[in-house]
Write a protein that holds these residues in place. Sequence first.
Motif, PDB file in Angstrom:
ATOM      1  N   ARG A   1      -3.375  -3.872  -5.654  1.00 16.04           N
ATOM      2  CA  ARG A   1      -4.243  -3.050  -6.924  1.00 16.04           C
ATOM      3  C   ARG A   1      -3.807  -2.182  -7.832  1.00 16.04           C
ATOM      4  NH1 ARG A   1     -10.445  -6.383  -8.617  1.00 16.04           N
ATOM      5  NH2 ARG A   1      -9.241  -8.842  -7.491  1.00 16.04           N
ATOM      6  N   VAL A   2      -3.614  -1.485  -8.835  1.00 15.55           N
ATOM      7  CA  VAL A   2      -3.119   0.136  -9.267  1.00 15.55           C
ATOM      8  C   VAL A   2      -4.015   0.305 -10.765  1.00 15.55           C
ATOM      9  CG1 VAL A   2      -1.063  -0.283  -9.901  1.00 15.55           C
ATOM     10  CG2 VAL A   2      -1.563   1.622  -9.972  1.00 15.55           C
ATOM     11  N   ASN A   3      -4.879   1.558  -9.784  1.00 14.74           N
ATOM     12  CA  ASN A   3      -6.036   1.228 -11.586  1.00 14.74           C
ATOM     13  C   ASN A   3      -6.763   0.322 -11.840  1.00 14.74           C
ATOM     14  OD1 ASN A   3      -4.952   3.817 -11.140  1.00 14.74           O
ATOM     15  ND2 ASN A   3      -4.599   4.020 -13.299  1.00 14.74           N
ATOM     16  N   GLY A   4      -6.753  -0.398 -10.852  1.00 14.33           N
ATOM     17  CA  GLY A   4      -7.973  -1.577 -11.384  1.00 14.33           C
ATOM     18  C   GLY A   4      -7.179  -3.393 -11.737  1.00 14.33           C
ATOM     19  N   LYS A   5      -5.670  -3.507 -11.575  1.00 10.74           N
ATOM     20  CA  LYS A   5      -4.479  -4.087 -12.220  1.00 10.74           C
ATOM     21  C   LYS A   5      -4.262  -5.130 -10.890  1.00 10.74           C
ATOM     22  CE  LYS A   5      -4.604  -2.858 -16.921  1.00 10.74           C
ATOM     23  NZ  LYS A   5      -3.479  -1.662 -17.898  1.00 10.74           N
TER      24      LYS A   5
ATOM     25  N   GLU B   1       9.259  -3.942  -8.642  1.00  9.06           N
ATOM     26  CA  GLU B   1       9.010  -4.841 -10.157  1.00  9.06           C
ATOM     27  C   GLU B   1       7.350  -5.391 -10.738  1.00  9.06           C
ATOM     28  OE1 GLU B   1      11.548  -7.935  -9.798  1.00  9.06           O
ATOM     29  OE2 GLU B   1      13.379  -6.559  -9.779  1.00  9.06           O
ATOM     30  N   ALA B   2       6.626  -5.744 -10.130  1.00  8.36           N
ATOM     31  CA  ALA B   2       5.120  -6.089 -10.121  1.00  8.36           C
ATOM     32  C   ALA B   2       4.688  -5.140 -10.353  1.00  8.36           C
ATOM     33  CB  ALA B   2       4.749  -6.936  -8.906  1.00  8.36           C
ATOM     34  N   TYR B   3       4.643  -3.675  -9.548  1.00  9.67           N
ATOM     35  CA  TYR B   3       3.701  -2.989  -9.704  1.00  9.67           C
ATOM     36  C   TYR B   3       4.205  -1.663 -10.310  1.00  9.67           C
ATOM     37  CZ  TYR B   3       2.683   1.894  -8.565  1.00  9.67           C
ATOM     38  OH  TYR B   3       1.668   3.196  -8.500  1.00  9.67           O
ATOM     39  N   GLU B   4       5.207  -1.990 -10.650  1.00 11.57           N
ATOM     40  CA  GLU B   4       5.839  -1.090 -12.114  1.00 11.57           C
ATOM     41  C   GLU B   4       5.590  -1.828 -13.532  1.00 11.57           C
ATOM     42  OE1 GLU B   4       9.739  -0.681 -11.722  1.00 11.57           O
ATOM     43  OE2 GLU B   4      10.254   0.881 -10.516  1.00 11.57           O
ATOM     44  N   LYS B   5       5.698  -3.050 -13.650  1.00  7.93           N
ATOM     45  CA  LYS B   5       4.505  -3.762 -14.372  1.00  7.93           C
ATOM     46  C   LYS B   5       3.754  -3.547 -14.925  1.00  7.93           C
ATOM     47  CE  LYS B   5       3.773  -8.974 -16.689  1.00  7.93           C
ATOM     48  NZ  LYS B   5       3.733 -10.031 -15.853  1.00  7.93           N
ATOM     49  N   VAL B   6       2.395  -3.466 -14.255  1.00  9.01           N
ATOM     50  CA  VAL B   6       1.150  -2.804 -14.317  1.00  9.01           C
ATOM     51  C   VAL B   6       0.493  -1.704 -14.561  1.00  9.01           C
ATOM     52  CG1 VAL B   6       0.277  -4.805 -13.735  1.00  9.01           C
ATOM     53  CG2 VAL B   6       0.559  -3.589 -12.153  1.00  9.01           C
ATOM     54  N   ALA B   7       1.535  -0.369 -13.311  1.00 11.67           N
ATOM     55  CA  ALA B   7       1.491   1.048 -13.465  1.00 11.67           C
ATOM     56  C   ALA B   7       1.193   1.437 -14.613  1.00 11.67           C
ATOM     57  CB  ALA B   7       1.980   1.228 -12.100  1.00 11.67           C
ATOM     58  N   PRO B   8       0.916   3.028 -14.212  1.00 13.97           N
ATOM     59  CA  PRO B   8       0.783   3.347 -15.273  1.00 13.97           C
ATOM     60  C   PRO B   8       2.133   4.585 -15.560  1.00 13.97           C
ATOM     61  CG  PRO B   8      -1.421   3.973 -14.588  1.00 13.97           C
ATOM     62  CD  PRO B   8      -0.776   2.961 -13.946  1.00 13.97           C
ATOM     63  N   PRO B   9       2.619   4.576 -16.716  1.00 15.67           N
ATOM     64  CA  PRO B   9       3.951   5.453 -16.778  1.00 15.67           C
ATOM     65  C   PRO B   9       4.187   6.383 -15.993  1.00 15.67           C
ATOM     66  CG  PRO B   9       3.103   4.714 -19.282  1.00 15.67           C
ATOM     67  CD  PRO B   9       2.334   4.413 -18.279  1.00 15.67           C
TER      68      PRO B   9
ATOM     69  N   LEU C   1       2.509   7.670 -12.856  1.00 18.38           N
ATOM     70  CA  LEU C   1       2.665   6.572 -11.702  1.00 18.38           C
ATOM     71  C   LEU C   1       4.355   5.855 -11.474  1.00 18.38           C
ATOM     72  CD1 LEU C   1      -0.931   4.933 -10.603  1.00 18.38           C
ATOM     73  CD2 LEU C   1       0.085   6.966 -10.272  1.00 18.38           C
ATOM     74  N   VAL C   2       4.341   5.427 -12.044  1.00 23.57           N
ATOM     75  CA  VAL C   2       6.677   4.399 -12.179  1.00 23.57           C
ATOM     76  C   VAL C   2       7.421   5.677 -12.357  1.00 23.57           C
ATOM     77  CG1 VAL C   2       7.886   2.659 -13.203  1.00 23.57           C
ATOM     78  CG2 VAL C   2       5.476   2.377 -13.650  1.00 23.57           C
TER      79      VAL C   2
ATOM     80  N   LEU D   1       0.723  -1.527   0.110  1.00 25.05           N
ATOM     81  CA  LEU D   1       0.252  -0.471   0.210  1.00 25.05           C
ATOM     82  C   LEU D   1       0.801   1.270  -0.259  1.00 25.05           C
ATOM     83  CD1 LEU D   1      -2.977  -1.137   2.481  1.00 25.05           C
ATOM     84  CD2 LEU D   1      -3.018  -0.816  -0.298  1.00 25.05           C
ATOM     85  N   TRP D   2       2.568   0.912   0.153  1.00 23.37           N
ATOM     86  CA  TRP D   2       3.054   2.462  -0.280  1.00 23.37           C
ATOM     87  C   TRP D   2       2.999   2.555  -1.593  1.00 23.37           C
ATOM     88  CZ3 TRP D   2       7.046   2.525  -3.420  1.00 23.37           C
ATOM     89  CH2 TRP D   2       8.112   3.588  -2.844  1.00 23.37           C
ATOM     90  N   PHE D   3       3.131   2.325  -2.739  1.00 21.29           N
ATOM     91  CA  PHE D   3       2.679   2.094  -4.078  1.00 21.29           C
ATOM     92  C   PHE D   3       1.372   3.133  -4.565  1.00 21.29           C
ATOM     93  CE2 PHE D   3       4.926  -1.423  -3.963  1.00 21.29           C
ATOM     94  CZ  PHE D   3       7.035  -1.346  -4.392  1.00 21.29           C
ATOM     95  N   PRO D   4       1.991   3.876  -5.107  1.00 23.24           N
ATOM     96  CA  PRO D   4       0.237   4.894  -5.508  1.00 23.24           C
ATOM     97  C   PRO D   4      -0.250   4.268  -6.093  1.00 23.24           C
ATOM     98  CG  PRO D   4       2.724   6.648  -6.666  1.00 23.24           C
ATOM     99  CD  PRO D   4       3.184   4.402  -5.284  1.00 23.24           C
ATOM    100  N   ASN D   5      -2.092   4.890  -5.630  1.00 18.96           N
ATOM    101  CA  ASN D   5      -3.049   4.278  -6.143  1.00 18.96           C
ATOM    102  C   ASN D   5      -2.883   2.840  -5.849  1.00 18.96           C
ATOM    103  OD1 ASN D   5      -3.291   7.052  -6.697  1.00 18.96           O
ATOM    104  ND2 ASN D   5      -3.864   7.013  -8.830  1.00 18.96           N
ATOM    105  N   SER D   6      -2.159   2.516  -5.248  1.00 22.81           N
ATOM    106  CA  SER D   6      -2.217   1.419  -5.040  1.00 22.81           C
ATOM    107  C   SER D   6      -3.738   0.512  -3.755  1.00 22.81           C
ATOM    108  CB  SER D   6      -1.270   0.546  -4.274  1.00 22.81           C
ATOM    109  OG  SER D   6      -1.440   0.762  -2.658  1.00 22.81           O
TER     110      SER D   6
END
Length: 276
Positions: A31-35, A103-111, A113-114, A14-19
């Motif tokens: 999830r981030v943005n539903g993913k 790494e998993a978050y960066e795979k699915v998050a919008p650029p 947010l990354v 939950l530290w990651f943005p929009n998670s």
Amino acid sequence: MPKTIPQAIREICLWFPNSEEVLSHGQPDFRVNGKTFATFSVNHHGDGRIALWLNAPQGAQQHYVSAEPKHFFVPPYVGSRGWLGVNLDKGISWKTVAKLVREAYEKVAPPALVKSLGKTIEIEPPTRKMKPEEIDPMQSKRAQEVLKQMRAICLSFPETSETKQFGFPVWRAGKKVFAQAYCYRSDLKLQLAFWVGVDQQALLIRDKQFSIPPYLGHNGWIAVDVTKTANWREIRSLALFSYRHFALHRMLKALDAAEPNATDARNRASKARASR
């Protein structure tokens, strides 16, 4: 308060943005943005693991599982899509866990947010191990008491056995399951399930201790909540009724020879439930 593994996982994910955390099939999805980028899994179908399933970058699964099988594995369902399973109670570094989650978050998050990410979070490791009943609710004192009673009832019928299905105890008449016990970590309700038929379902659910179980309910099964109390005479009647539905002719013949009053008892129980 001592930190637990579930708390540590939430602190990272939950530290990651929009998670956000969403309960899916009884397990927390992050999830981030539903993913989904991570799923926290405890004793999934009785596997005994305290684990994180990560939507890993291409090639990561093979690399980590081959290099460190103590810490990594191929998870069910999503493993064929390259997801990585991470054992959280085998001594893995929590700095490594945070790196893999990133790494998993960066795979699915919008650029966008990354790009906003700073230095990866570093947390204090969990200090309290999960208790056996927190990993498997069927290990609780109450569950063990219920299982003892269920074994005494179900294994008294001819040609019955106890096995496991999806990590929970089931009792079989020959090869057919006629009774089940389960307790999901999402609600911790200890329940027993039996086949009663659709007509009996409609009568039984008038009583708040009964409910129609997921997955099985449409086939005529009923669940009874035994978290705190249990009417073992009624439960035996339900088990006997379900057993008779699935048992072979020779098994019913052996049952009636051993319990000449079983048919009368079953009829009385059905009438009593119908009069509620």
